[in-house]
Design a protein around this motif. Structure first.
Motif, PDB file in Angstrom:
ATOM      1  N   GLY A   1      -9.562   4.376   3.086  1.00  0.00           N
ATOM      2  CA  GLY A   1     -10.251   4.741   4.315  1.00  0.00           C
ATOM      3  C   GLY A   1      -9.493   4.489   5.598  1.00  0.00           C
ATOM      4  N   ASN A   2      -8.189   4.289   5.534  1.00  0.00           N
ATOM      5  CA  ASN A   2      -7.441   3.928   6.737  1.00  0.00           C
ATOM      6  C   ASN A   2      -7.310   5.071   7.743  1.00  0.00           C
ATOM      7  N   ALA A   3      -7.255   6.308   7.281  1.00  0.00           N
ATOM      8  CA  ALA A   3      -7.177   7.440   8.208  1.00  0.00           C
ATOM      9  C   ALA A   3      -8.451   7.526   9.051  1.00  0.00           C
ATOM     10  N   ARG A   4      -9.596   7.314   8.410  1.00  0.00           N
ATOM     11  CA  ARG A   4     -10.863   7.313   9.147  1.00  0.00           C
ATOM     12  C   ARG A   4     -10.919   6.124  10.103  1.00  0.00           C
TER      13      ARG A   4
ATOM     14  N   ALA B   1      -8.405   4.656  11.507  1.00  0.00           N
ATOM     15  CA  ALA B   1      -7.490   4.901  12.620  1.00  0.00           C
ATOM     16  C   ALA B   1      -8.188   5.707  13.714  1.00  0.00           C
ATOM     17  N   MET B   2      -8.981   6.699  13.325  1.00  0.00           N
ATOM     18  CA  MET B   2      -9.692   7.499  14.318  1.00  0.00           C
ATOM     19  C   MET B   2     -10.760   6.671  15.031  1.00  0.00           C
ATOM     20  N   LEU B   3     -11.443   5.814  14.297  1.00  0.00           N
ATOM     21  CA  LEU B   3     -12.446   4.955  14.915  1.00  0.00           C
ATOM     22  C   LEU B   3     -11.803   3.977  15.905  1.00  0.00           C
ATOM     23  N   THR B   4     -10.622   3.491  15.559  1.00  0.00           N
ATOM     24  CA  THR B   4      -9.920   2.567  16.446  1.00  0.00           C
ATOM     25  C   THR B   4      -9.499   3.270  17.727  1.00  0.00           C
ATOM     26  N   LEU B   5      -8.996   4.486  17.588  1.00  0.00           N
ATOM     27  CA  LEU B   5      -8.666   5.292  18.762  1.00  0.00           C
ATOM     28  C   LEU B   5      -9.902   5.490  19.632  1.00  0.00           C
ATOM     29  N   ALA B   6     -11.032   5.810  18.985  1.00  0.00           N
ATOM     30  CA  ALA B   6     -12.271   6.021  19.732  1.00  0.00           C
ATOM     31  C   ALA B   6     -12.695   4.758  20.463  1.00  0.00           C
ATOM     32  N   TYR B   7     -12.513   3.606  19.829  1.00  0.00           N
ATOM     33  CA  TYR B   7     -12.885   2.339  20.455  1.00  0.00           C
ATOM     34  C   TYR B   7     -12.075   2.084  21.725  1.00  0.00           C
TER      35      TYR B   7
ATOM     36  N   ARG C   1      -1.157   4.499  20.160  1.00  0.00           N
ATOM     37  CA  ARG C   1      -0.440   3.412  19.486  1.00  0.00           C
ATOM     38  C   ARG C   1      -1.371   2.662  18.536  1.00  0.00           C
ATOM     39  N   ALA C   2      -2.604   2.386  18.959  1.00  0.00           N
ATOM     40  CA  ALA C   2      -3.559   1.696  18.094  1.00  0.00           C
ATOM     41  C   ALA C   2      -3.880   2.537  16.863  1.00  0.00           C
ATOM     42  N   TYR C   3      -4.003   3.840  17.062  1.00  0.00           N
ATOM     43  CA  TYR C   3      -4.246   4.768  15.946  1.00  0.00           C
ATOM     44  C   TYR C   3      -3.127   4.645  14.910  1.00  0.00           C
ATOM     45  N   LEU C   4      -1.900   4.651  15.381  1.00  0.00           N
ATOM     46  CA  LEU C   4      -0.763   4.577  14.462  1.00  0.00           C
ATOM     47  C   LEU C   4      -0.599   3.184  13.877  1.00  0.00           C
ATOM     48  N   ASP C   5      -0.972   2.153  14.614  1.00  0.00           N
ATOM     49  CA  ASP C   5      -0.942   0.804  14.047  1.00  0.00           C
ATOM     50  C   ASP C   5      -1.820   0.734  12.801  1.00  0.00           C
ATOM     51  N   VAL C   6      -3.009   1.284  12.890  1.00  0.00           N
ATOM     52  CA  VAL C   6      -3.898   1.281  11.725  1.00  0.00           C
ATOM     53  C   VAL C   6      -3.317   2.137  10.606  1.00  0.00           C
ATOM     54  N   ALA C   7      -2.792   3.293  10.971  1.00  0.00           N
ATOM     55  CA  ALA C   7      -2.251   4.192   9.950  1.00  0.00           C
ATOM     56  C   ALA C   7      -1.111   3.557   9.171  1.00  0.00           C
ATOM     57  N   PHE C   8      -0.223   2.842   9.867  1.00  0.00           N
ATOM     58  CA  PHE C   8       0.988   2.342   9.205  1.00  0.00           C
ATOM     59  C   PHE C   8       0.888   0.894   8.737  1.00  0.00           C
ATOM     60  N   PHE C   9       0.033   0.096   9.348  1.00  0.00           N
ATOM     61  CA  PHE C   9      -0.229  -1.217   8.746  1.00  0.00           C
ATOM     62  C   PHE C   9      -1.103  -1.047   7.511  1.00  0.00           C
ATOM     63  N   HIS C  10      -1.900   0.041   7.499  1.00  0.00           N
ATOM     64  CA  HIS C  10      -2.696   0.385   6.315  1.00  0.00           C
ATOM     65  C   HIS C  10      -3.473  -0.843   5.835  1.00  0.00           C
ATOM     66  N   PRO C  11      -4.323  -1.407   6.687  1.00  0.00           N
ATOM     67  CA  PRO C  11      -4.880  -2.729   6.402  1.00  0.00           C
ATOM     68  C   PRO C  11      -5.798  -2.822   5.187  1.00  0.00           C
ATOM     69  N   PHE C  12      -6.393  -1.711   4.787  1.00  0.00           N
ATOM     70  CA  PHE C  12      -7.358  -1.773   3.696  1.00  0.00           C
ATOM     71  C   PHE C  12      -6.950  -0.825   2.559  1.00  0.00           C
TER      72      PHE C  12
ATOM     73  N   ALA D   1       0.850  -1.189   0.000  1.00  0.00           N
ATOM     74  CA  ALA D   1       0.000   0.000   0.000  1.00  0.00           C
ATOM     75  C   ALA D   1       0.887   1.241   0.000  1.00  0.00           C
ATOM     76  N   PHE D   2       0.308   2.355  -0.438  1.00  0.00           N
ATOM     77  CA  PHE D   2       1.067   3.595  -0.548  1.00  0.00           C
ATOM     78  C   PHE D   2       0.240   4.751   0.005  1.00  0.00           C
ATOM     79  N   ALA D   3       0.937   5.742   0.517  1.00  0.00           N
ATOM     80  CA  ALA D   3       0.280   6.942   1.027  1.00  0.00           C
ATOM     81  C   ALA D   3       1.210   8.131   0.818  1.00  0.00           C
ATOM     82  N   LYS D   4       0.682   9.313   1.183  1.00  0.00           N
ATOM     83  CA  LYS D   4       1.460  10.555   1.044  1.00  0.00           C
ATOM     84  C   LYS D   4       1.973  10.726  -0.378  1.00  0.00           C
ATOM     85  N   GLY D   5       1.033  10.585  -1.313  1.00  0.00           N
ATOM     86  CA  GLY D   5       1.387  10.781  -2.711  1.00  0.00           C
ATOM     87  C   GLY D   5       2.339   9.730  -3.239  1.00  0.00           C
ATOM     88  N   GLY D   6       2.330   8.540  -2.638  1.00  0.00           N
ATOM     89  CA  GLY D   6       3.207   7.471  -3.085  1.00  0.00           C
ATOM     90  C   GLY D   6       4.580   7.492  -2.452  1.00  0.00           C
TER      91      GLY D   6
END
Length: 222
Positions: free
Chosen positions: A150-153, A155-161, A136-147, A97-102
């Motif tokens: 929509g990973n930024a959104r 990550a916020m939901l995971t933090l909220a959980y 840490r959970a927020y950043l885990d989602v951000a950097f594992f980029h599982p899907f 996966a790629f982010a930040k403009g590749g």
């Protein structure tokens, strides 16, 4: 080929002293205004009404899951992501996966999904302060980029959980929306410290409002 940012994150998260990155916070914290609901309703940086409605549905599901004390495994984020994207059958990504403009690449190995779930389980470690665990959970989602999207959104939901499990909600989440880098140890510690401040500040504003009848801050009225 660009550097594997996921590998950099896996190394960085072991270097961070999570127990001292943030202090203990009061719990529960019930804000006068639910900052995350406001953020979701606005679509999370977007004025797309449909996107906002999907985010609100995903937040409601995440909070329901927290009320049931369901463990944070890959199953929960997958369900939330189906709501975020409005798509059934969402699957863990099948390639890099790629982010930040590749400029940032998150490699895929046969162990990536298993490693992601193992990291998610760390969010329940009672030895680590709540703010650090949620950051840490927020950043885990951000950097594992599982899907694929929509990973930024997510990550916020995971933090909220993670916060919701302890009965903590924030009255503002905008300050969390800053670009993060996988190998930035100082930035990672700053996120945990910022979340600690946001939790404590929410609690203080609620306490002041209840005990003194103070007017709500401007950002809570927006």
């Amino acid at each position: 080929m660009s550097t594997d940012a996921l590998a950099a994150w896996v190394q960085a998260r072991t270097r961070i002293d999570w127990t001292s990155a943030a202090g203990e916070v009061p719990a529960p914290v019930e804000p006068i205004v639910d900052g995350l609901t406001t953020w979701c309703g606005e679509g999370g940086r977007s004025a797309d009404l449909a996107r906002g409605q999907r985010l609100l549905a995903a937040l409601a599901q995440a909070r329901t899951d927290a009320s049931r004390r369901l463990p944070l495994t890959c199953t929960l984020p997958t369900g939330w992501q189906q709501l975020v994207l409005g798509m059934p059958g969402v699957r863990f990504r099948q390639g890099d996966a790629f982010a930040k403009g590749g400029r940032e690449r998150y490699a895929l190995t046969p162990h990536t999904e298993h490693d992601f779930e193992r990291c998610l389980r760390d969010s329940a470690d009672p030895r680590v302060p709540l703010a650090s665990r949620a950051a840490r959970a927020y950043l885990d989602v951000a950097f594992f980029h599982p899907f694929p999207d929509g990973n930024a959104r997510l990550a916020m939901l995971t933090l909220a959980y993670v916060l919701e499990l302890e009965g903590v909600r924030l009255d503002q989440v905008g300050p969390l929306q800053t670009t993060r880098y996988a190998d930035d140890d100082a930035g990672t510690e700053d996120l945990a410290a910022l979340l600690f401040v946001l939790i404590r500040s929410t609690h203080q504003r609620v306490t002041r409002f209840v005990t003194e009848g103070s007017a709500l801050p401007h950002h809570c009225l927006a």
